[in-house]
Design a protein around this motif. Structure first.
Motif, PDB file in Angstrom:
ATOM      1  N   SER A 255     -16.208 -32.162 -29.198  1.00 49.21           N
ATOM      2  CA  SER A 255     -15.020 -31.601 -28.556  1.00 49.21           C
ATOM      3  C   SER A 255     -14.598 -32.506 -27.415  1.00 49.21           C
ATOM      4  O   SER A 255     -15.339 -33.395 -27.000  1.00 49.21           O
ATOM      5  CB  SER A 255     -15.311 -30.186 -28.035  1.00 49.21           C
ATOM      6  OG  SER A 255     -16.319 -30.216 -27.041  1.00 49.21           O
ATOM      7  N   SER A 256     -13.403 -32.256 -26.899  1.00 51.97           N
ATOM      8  CA  SER A 256     -12.881 -33.029 -25.774  1.00 51.97           C
ATOM      9  C   SER A 256     -13.013 -32.224 -24.487  1.00 51.97           C
ATOM     10  O   SER A 256     -12.684 -31.029 -24.466  1.00 51.97           O
ATOM     11  CB  SER A 256     -11.402 -33.376 -26.010  1.00 51.97           C
ATOM     12  OG  SER A 256     -11.239 -34.130 -27.196  1.00 51.97           O
ATOM     13  N   LYS A 257     -13.461 -32.871 -23.429  1.00 49.86           N
ATOM     14  CA  LYS A 257     -13.690 -32.173 -22.164  1.00 49.86           C
ATOM     15  C   LYS A 257     -12.448 -31.458 -21.663  1.00 49.86           C
ATOM     16  O   LYS A 257     -12.534 -30.359 -21.105  1.00 49.86           O
ATOM     17  CB  LYS A 257     -14.184 -33.163 -21.099  1.00 49.86           C
ATOM     18  CG  LYS A 257     -15.607 -33.645 -21.306  1.00 49.86           C
ATOM     19  CD  LYS A 257     -16.034 -34.547 -20.161  1.00 49.86           C
ATOM     20  CE  LYS A 257     -17.477 -35.003 -20.337  1.00 49.86           C
ATOM     21  NZ  LYS A 257     -17.918 -35.887 -19.227  1.00 49.86           N
ATOM     22  N   GLU A 258     -11.298 -32.073 -21.865  1.00 42.85           N
ATOM     23  CA  GLU A 258     -10.068 -31.478 -21.335  1.00 42.85           C
ATOM     24  C   GLU A 258      -9.699 -30.175 -22.045  1.00 42.85           C
ATOM     25  O   GLU A 258      -8.913 -29.381 -21.514  1.00 42.85           O
ATOM     26  CB  GLU A 258      -8.900 -32.463 -21.426  1.00 42.85           C
ATOM     27  CG  GLU A 258      -8.580 -32.953 -22.821  1.00 42.85           C
ATOM     28  CD  GLU A 258      -9.284 -34.266 -23.166  1.00 42.85           C
ATOM     29  OE1 GLU A 258      -8.734 -34.999 -24.012  1.00 42.85           O
ATOM     30  OE2 GLU A 258     -10.347 -34.536 -22.592  1.00 42.85           O
ATOM     31  N   ASN A 259     -10.245 -29.957 -23.234  1.00 41.45           N
ATOM     32  CA  ASN A 259      -9.935 -28.735 -23.982  1.00 41.45           C
ATOM     33  C   ASN A 259     -10.892 -27.589 -23.697  1.00 41.45           C
ATOM     34  O   ASN A 259     -10.609 -26.445 -24.053  1.00 41.45           O
ATOM     35  CB  ASN A 259      -9.948 -29.013 -25.486  1.00 41.45           C
ATOM     36  CG  ASN A 259      -8.784 -29.874 -25.937  1.00 41.45           C
ATOM     37  OD1 ASN A 259      -7.748 -29.915 -25.274  1.00 41.45           O
ATOM     38  ND2 ASN A 259      -8.934 -30.546 -27.057  1.00 41.45           N
TER      39      ASN A 259
ATOM     40  N   ASN B  71     -14.122 -31.749 -33.783  1.00 44.22           N
ATOM     41  CA  ASN B  71     -12.802 -31.474 -33.210  1.00 44.22           C
ATOM     42  C   ASN B  71     -12.384 -30.008 -33.381  1.00 44.22           C
ATOM     43  O   ASN B  71     -11.204 -29.687 -33.494  1.00 44.22           O
ATOM     44  CB  ASN B  71     -11.729 -32.391 -33.818  1.00 44.22           C
ATOM     45  CG  ASN B  71     -12.018 -33.856 -33.570  1.00 44.22           C
ATOM     46  OD1 ASN B  71     -12.519 -34.234 -32.506  1.00 44.22           O
ATOM     47  ND2 ASN B  71     -11.724 -34.693 -34.552  1.00 44.22           N
TER      48      ASN B  71
ATOM     49  N   THR C 212      -9.649 -28.876 -30.930  1.00 42.57           N
ATOM     50  CA  THR C 212      -8.270 -29.256 -31.262  1.00 42.57           C
ATOM     51  C   THR C 212      -7.729 -28.402 -32.398  1.00 42.57           C
ATOM     52  O   THR C 212      -6.555 -27.991 -32.380  1.00 42.57           O
ATOM     53  CB  THR C 212      -8.215 -30.739 -31.660  1.00 42.57           C
ATOM     54  OG1 THR C 212      -8.703 -31.536 -30.574  1.00 42.57           O
ATOM     55  CG2 THR C 212      -6.799 -31.168 -31.994  1.00 42.57           C
TER      56      THR C 212
END
Length: 230
Positions: free
Chosen positions: A28-32, A94, A97
Motif C-alpha cells: 500500500s501507499s503511505k499517503e492512502n 495496491n 488504491t
C-alpha cells in the motif's frame, strides 16, 4: 482526500500477524493509509510482543468478540474509509488504491474476491464462487471496506453476535444496494477447515446460514457455533 483506516481484530494470532503487517505496509501507499489499528481480545500467545515492534501501529485492548473489537477500532479510526481485515487474510497488491477507486465511483462498501491457501477442490471452488455478486457468496474472510459515514449511519456491527457479525452487516448493506465486489484476489487461511474437517465445517456453516434465514437470533447462532465449532 480519501484515506483508509485498517482495523484488525486479533486473538492469539502470533503465527500470522507479523506477516500480515509486513504485507500491508509493502502493498500500500503511505499517503492512502490513515492508520493501522490492532484491537486485541485477550491474546496470550505472544501476539502483543510482535505488534509492539511496529511503532506506526495503533493498539487497543477490548473484550473478546470480533464485533466489539471492530467497533472499538472504528471509534478510534481517523480515516474516512474503514477497512476491516481478519488477521489471516492478505489483500491484493495496491488494495488501498483499489478501494479508494471504488469509493470515488460512489461505491461506499464492498470486498475483494477470495481464495484459500489450499488446493482442496471444494475450497478452490468456494473461492471461485466469491466472484459472483450474490449475497450468499459473501463472508468476513473477504475483508470489508465501508465509508466511515455509512458505517455510523447503518448502525455499526451488532455486538450481540459472537459469530455472523460480518454477514449481518453485509445483509444491511445489500438491502441498501450498497455493495461492490472488487475482482482482485485476497488470500485467506484454510486453517479452520483443516482443524475441524472441510466437510464437517462446511456443513456447520450451511446450518448457521439456514438457521439465520429461518429467523434464528444471535444467541441461537452463538450457541450452535460454540457447541459444534469452538
Amino acid at each position: 482526500m480519501n484515506r483508509i483506516s485498517i482495523i484488525i481484530p486479533m486473538l492469539n494470532e502470533a503465527d500470522h500477524i507479523d506477516n500480515l503487517l509486513t504485507h500491508l505496509l509493502e502493498n500500500s501507499s503511505k499517503e492512502n493509509i490513515a492508520d493501522i489499528i490492532i484491537v486485541d481480545g485477550g491474546s496470550t500467545d505472544g501476539s502483543l510482543d510482535i505488534v509492539s515492534k511496529y511503532k506506526s501501529i495503533s493498539f487497543f485492548s477490548s473484550p473478546k468478540g470480533r464485533a466489539k473489537q471492530m467497533n472499538l477500532g472504528a471509534k478510534y479510526a481517523t480515516g474516512n474509509i474503514l477497512y476491516f481485515l481478519h488477521a489471516d487474510s492478505f489483500p491484493p497488491k495496491n488494495f488501498d488504491t483499489l478501494i479508494i477507486t471504488e469509493v470515488k465511483k460512489g461505491h461506499e462498501a464492498g470486498c475483494f474476491i477470495m481464495k484459500f491457501n489450499s488446493n482442496h477442490w471444494w475450497l478452490k471452488l468456494a473461492g471461485q464462487l466469491t466472484r459472483l455478486s450474490w449475497q450468499a457468496c459473501r463472508g468476513g474472510d473477504q475483508s470489508q471496506f465501508i465509508t466511515t459515514s455509512l458505517f455510523n449511519n447503518i448502525g455499526r456491527f451488532n455486538e450481540d453476535f459472537t459469530i455472523y457479525e460480518d454477514n449481518d452487516l453485509i445483509a444491511r448493506l445489500y438491502d441498501r444496494k450498497q455493495f461492490v465486489v472488487i475482482q482482485k484476489w485476497l488470500t485467506t487461511s484454510a486453517r479452520c477447515y483443516y482443524t475441524n474437517g472441510v466437510w464437517k465445517l462446511q456443513y456447520y456453516y450451511w446450518r448457521i446460514h439456514l438457521k439465520k434465514w429461518m429467523g434464528a437470533d444471535a444467541k441461537e447462532l452463538n450457541r450452535y457455533y460454540k457447541k459444534y465449532v469452538c
